[in-house]
Design an enzyme around this catalytic site. Structure first.
Site, PDB file in Angstrom:
ATOM      1  CG  ASP A  89      40.575  35.520  49.583  1.00 31.36           C
ATOM      2  OD1 ASP A  89      39.609  35.967  48.938  1.00 31.36           O
ATOM      3  OD2 ASP A  89      41.066  34.393  49.380  1.00 31.36           O
ATOM      4  CG  ASP A 270      36.446  36.199  46.015  1.00 30.76           C
ATOM      5  OD1 ASP A 270      37.186  36.535  46.947  1.00 30.76           O
ATOM      6  OD2 ASP A 270      36.812  35.454  45.086  1.00 30.76           O
TER       7      ASP A 270
END
Length: 380
Positions: A89, A270
């Site tokens: 992430d 992201d």
């Protein structure tokens, strides 16, 4: 000369460690049947980025695509190694997995770290909390050896959850954050920084190739860039500021008409977000422009019209990045076609967009910590 080129390719391939990703049955369809999709998306699709509480040695790590919801890869922790599936992430900075002493129902359905079985485990007295969209966890900071492919980080600080609430539907065991250390909620040095400091990687760079294939092809690579995963040149975009993987976006348009980000806005690149997420009013306007009809928590279009839908163009640093209808429309297990534009349920004082996996499947992404920039190029 041909032999020199061949030898160079062989040497290059030997430095690459690939960790595959594969695509599994969509949790969107499983959860929507139980009227739990809204909560699930809050907890997992983009809320990983919304924490409310504190070259020569190229390594590639394969990832699995969980049916367009999340990309996961395997890591190991401890001595001897224990394996975990984690989300890589770019919107968070910490590594955490469930602990063996977590008694929450969410922990019981996932792999838990058995600290007593590791000879290199070290406990601290530091605790932390993290709150997501509609879930929360409490953990303790510990140290142990962490491996990503052939990369080894010794005495790596990470989190072990001792309480988890709202994560029962989660597919992955934990999260491996790749953002800057200043947004670490536990205060621990992120694993990428630790690898860099230990000179385990030659360059402070990592990159993502997110394949459309359901079973294989996706990789995260550390220490350099494999040029075989993209075509043309990398377009480099400076970060708004060092400390977060966000860039300035010029505008969002359809057929040369600006539909959002009219005065410029912030865009977070992201990998922990499955969709493209933006302010409610602007996402609703996009749905109106493409003729998407709301049904429950989703917006649908006739599948027969997908190939005729206009591309939505994201302009970043003067370069256009079109996302065609076939990319932003997906099909559920009932054969219905839904959009991957989602509204951001967390209010912000500035217009902010999250460019998640829908965007990143089209564009190879490079995260350059040495120069505080992101590189984008058309993925092969």
């Amino acid at each position: 000369m041909k032999w020199l080129v061949l030898l160079g390719l062989v040497a290059f391939s030997e430095c690459i460690v690939k960790i595959p990703l594969r695509r599994l049955k969509t949790m969107r369809n499983v959860v929507s049947g139980k009227n739990m999709l809204n909560n699930f998306l809050k907890e997992h699709a983009y809320s990983l980025s919304q924490i409310s509480f504190r070259g020569s040695n190229l390594t590639t790590h394969p990832l699995r695509n969980i049916k367009d919801l999340v990309y996961m890869g395997n890591i190991t922790i401890g001595t001897p190694p224990q394996e975990f599936q984690v989300v890589f992430d770019t919107a968070s900075s910490d590594l955490w997995v469930p602990s063996d002493f977590c008694t929450s129902p969410a922990c019981s359905t996932h792999v838990r770290f058995r600290h007593l079985q590791s000879s290199t485990f070290r406990l601290t007295n530091k605790t932390f909390r993290i709150t997501y969209g509609s879930g929360r966890m409490k953990g303790v900071v510990v140290h142990d050896t962490v491996r990503i492919g052939n990369l080894v980080s010794t005495d790596q600080p990470f989190g072990l959850s001792i309480e988890e609430y709202g994560f029962e539907g989660r597919i992955y065991d934990g999260v491996l954050g790749l953002n800057y250390p200043n947004i670490s909620f536990s205060g621990a040095i992120p694993i990428f920084d630790k690898l860099k400091n230990q000179r385990a990687i030659s360059e402070p760079v990592f990159a993502f190739y997110l394949s459309k294939d359901e079973r294989e092809g996706s990789v995260v690579m550390f220490g350099g860039v494999d040029h075989r995963y993209y075509e043309g040149e990398l377009n480099w975009v400076p970060l708004i500021q060092a400390g977060d993987w966000s860039v300035h976006m010029d505008r969002i348009s359809i057929e040369r008409k600006i539909i959002a980000c009219s005065d410029g806005c912030k865009a977070l690149v992201d990998t922990g977000t499955s969709d493209i997420v933006g302010p409610r009013r602007l996402v609703n306007n996009i749905h109106r422009l493409i003729g998407a009809i709301p049904r429950g928590s989703e917006h649908y279009v006739p599948c027969s019209e997908v190939n005729t839908l206009p591309s939505i163009v994201f302009t970043i640093n003067g370069i256009n990045y079109p996302v065609p209808g076939r990319a932003y429309i997906l099909k559920d297990d009932r054969g219905r076609c839904y959009t991957t534009f989602q509204e951001n349920r967390v209010s912000s004082s500035t217009e902010t967009w999250y460019l998640g996996d829908v965007f990143l499947r089209l564009y190879f992404s490079v995260f350059d910590r040495g120069n505080d920039r992101i590189g984008l190029a058309r993925a092969v």
